[in-house]
Design a protein around this motif. Structure first.
Motif, PDB file in Angstrom:
ATOM      1  N   SER A 109     -31.764  13.409 -33.724  1.00 20.86           N
ATOM      2  CA  SER A 109     -30.836  14.349 -33.075  1.00 20.86           C
ATOM      3  C   SER A 109     -29.593  14.598 -33.927  1.00 20.86           C
ATOM      4  O   SER A 109     -28.887  15.581 -33.722  1.00 20.86           O
ATOM      5  CB  SER A 109     -30.431  13.834 -31.690  1.00 20.86           C
ATOM      6  OG  SER A 109     -29.740  12.598 -31.809  1.00 20.86           O
ATOM      7  N   LYS A 110     -29.329  13.730 -34.887  1.00 25.57           N
ATOM      8  CA  LYS A 110     -28.181  13.887 -35.794  1.00 25.57           C
ATOM      9  C   LYS A 110     -28.500  14.789 -36.987  1.00 25.57           C
ATOM     10  O   LYS A 110     -27.614  15.134 -37.760  1.00 25.57           O
ATOM     11  CB  LYS A 110     -27.715  12.522 -36.328  1.00 25.57           C
ATOM     12  CG  LYS A 110     -27.359  11.521 -35.260  1.00 25.57           C
ATOM     13  CD  LYS A 110     -26.115  11.928 -34.518  1.00 25.57           C
ATOM     14  CE  LYS A 110     -25.752  10.844 -33.511  1.00 25.57           C
ATOM     15  NZ  LYS A 110     -24.830  11.301 -32.517  1.00 25.57           N
ATOM     16  N   ALA A 125     -48.657  12.011 -35.962  1.00 22.85           N
ATOM     17  CA  ALA A 125     -47.960  12.100 -34.672  1.00 22.85           C
ATOM     18  C   ALA A 125     -46.513  12.544 -34.882  1.00 22.85           C
ATOM     19  O   ALA A 125     -45.978  13.340 -34.105  1.00 22.85           O
ATOM     20  CB  ALA A 125     -48.008  10.764 -33.938  1.00 22.85           C
ATOM     21  N   HIS A 126     -45.891  12.055 -35.944  1.00 19.19           N
ATOM     22  CA  HIS A 126     -44.526  12.478 -36.264  1.00 19.19           C
ATOM     23  C   HIS A 126     -44.505  13.949 -36.651  1.00 19.19           C
ATOM     24  O   HIS A 126     -43.585  14.683 -36.299  1.00 19.19           O
ATOM     25  CB  HIS A 126     -43.960  11.654 -37.423  1.00 19.19           C
ATOM     26  CG  HIS A 126     -43.899  10.197 -37.155  1.00 19.19           C
ATOM     27  ND1 HIS A 126     -43.864   9.273 -38.165  1.00 19.19           N
ATOM     28  CD2 HIS A 126     -43.866   9.489 -36.000  1.00 19.19           C
ATOM     29  CE1 HIS A 126     -43.821   8.056 -37.652  1.00 19.19           C
ATOM     30  NE2 HIS A 126     -43.822   8.169 -36.338  1.00 19.19           N
ATOM     31  N   GLU A 131     -42.940  19.496 -35.674  1.00 20.21           N
ATOM     32  CA  GLU A 131     -43.335  20.902 -35.529  1.00 20.21           C
ATOM     33  C   GLU A 131     -42.667  21.506 -34.295  1.00 20.21           C
ATOM     34  O   GLU A 131     -42.239  22.654 -34.310  1.00 20.21           O
ATOM     35  CB  GLU A 131     -44.858  21.051 -35.432  1.00 20.21           C
ATOM     36  CG  GLU A 131     -45.585  20.863 -36.736  1.00 20.21           C
ATOM     37  CD  GLU A 131     -45.338  21.970 -37.751  1.00 20.21           C
ATOM     38  OE1 GLU A 131     -44.964  23.092 -37.366  1.00 20.21           O
ATOM     39  OE2 GLU A 131     -45.507  21.694 -38.949  1.00 20.21           O
ATOM     40  N   ALA A 132     -42.565  20.709 -33.237  1.00 22.52           N
ATOM     41  CA  ALA A 132     -41.908  21.185 -32.017  1.00 22.52           C
ATOM     42  C   ALA A 132     -40.396  21.300 -32.205  1.00 22.52           C
ATOM     43  O   ALA A 132     -39.773  22.245 -31.715  1.00 22.52           O
ATOM     44  CB  ALA A 132     -42.229  20.260 -30.850  1.00 22.52           C
ATOM     45  N   LEU A 133     -39.801  20.344 -32.909  1.00 26.95           N
ATOM     46  CA  LEU A 133     -38.348  20.337 -33.101  1.00 26.95           C
ATOM     47  C   LEU A 133     -37.876  21.323 -34.169  1.00 26.95           C
ATOM     48  O   LEU A 133     -36.838  21.977 -34.011  1.00 26.95           O
ATOM     49  CB  LEU A 133     -37.877  18.928 -33.487  1.00 26.95           C
ATOM     50  CG  LEU A 133     -37.993  17.843 -32.435  1.00 26.95           C
ATOM     51  CD1 LEU A 133     -37.726  16.474 -33.051  1.00 26.95           C
ATOM     52  CD2 LEU A 133     -37.028  18.104 -31.291  1.00 26.95           C
ATOM     53  N   PHE A 134     -38.622  21.387 -35.271  1.00 29.46           N
ATOM     54  CA  PHE A 134     -38.212  22.189 -36.429  1.00 29.46           C
ATOM     55  C   PHE A 134     -39.411  22.982 -36.957  1.00 29.46           C
ATOM     56  O   PHE A 134     -39.915  22.711 -38.046  1.00 29.46           O
ATOM     57  CB  PHE A 134     -37.650  21.288 -37.533  1.00 29.46           C
ATOM     58  CG  PHE A 134     -36.588  20.339 -37.058  1.00 29.46           C
ATOM     59  CD1 PHE A 134     -35.321  20.795 -36.717  1.00 29.46           C
ATOM     60  CD2 PHE A 134     -36.859  18.981 -36.918  1.00 29.46           C
ATOM     61  CE1 PHE A 134     -34.346  19.930 -36.259  1.00 29.46           C
ATOM     62  CE2 PHE A 134     -35.888  18.106 -36.462  1.00 29.46           C
ATOM     63  CZ  PHE A 134     -34.623  18.578 -36.131  1.00 29.46           C
TER      64      PHE A 134
END
Length: 186
Positions: A109-110, A125-126, A131-134
């Motif tokens: 989140s930072k 998995a990461h 992919e969802a976040l960025f």
């Protein structure tokens, strides 16, 4: 002669590591991770190493990159932040010539993405989480650049010493290869 259990622990970290290695390897054969394979990454100015806790794999990748004189940072997807590197990471990194004593974990989140970043990911998995976040960020699975060409690099946190060192050496090799192959060395 090693027992089957010892062989699995040494080569894959654990039975769970072996199962994930096989599962994600099969998915890779069918092209599931082509978007995170070694490719043409232009204008990369920083490597962003990402794992779960940011206390083993990603801080070590960051240290390797920085030693190679290429800008890098690291983050964890599932950490609280401000934790030191895991004591075994400190020990084995030191044996390999890296000092991680000043490392403190950072939660994803930072992270503030830059167009010139390349996200260096440890596990499929990461990759899905990122992919969802960025969705627009460039990403690569670091294991594909290792000598074993795997998409899954098992977390060494609860593994034996042999696998822990093997994991760090895989990250070291792949990070240097990434910097060299993509012409990222400054």
């Amino acid at each position: 002669m090693l027992s089957v259990t010892q062989y699995i622990a040494n080569e894959f970290g654990s039975k769970k590591g072996l199962l994930r290695y096989v599962f994600f390897g099969i998915k890779n054969i069918f092209g599931n991770y082509n978007n995170a394979a070694h490719g043409e990454f232009k204008d990369v100015e920083r490597l962003v190493f990402i794992c779960s806790g940011n206390i083993c794999r990603s801080p070590f990748g960051e240290a390797v990159s920085l030693r190679e004189k290429f800008p890098a940072v690291s983050y964890g997807l599932h950490c609280r932040g401000d934790d030191p590197a895991f004591e075994r990471t400190l020990k084995f990194a030191k044996e390999l010539g890296y000092d991680l004593t000043t490392h403190r974990s950072q939660h994803i989140s930072k992270y503030s993405p830059l167009d010139s970043d390349l996200l260096v990911v440890m596990e499929p998995a990461h990759l899905l989480e990122l992919e969802a976040l960025f969705p627009n960020s460039k990403k690569v699975l670091i294991g594909l650049l290792s000598q074993s060409k795997t998409v899954y690099l098992h977390d060494p946190y609860n593994t034996n010493d042999h696998f822990f060192v093997k994991c760090l050496k895989s990250i070291e090799f792949a990070t240097k290869k990434l910097i060299s192959d993509l012409g990222l060395k400054v």
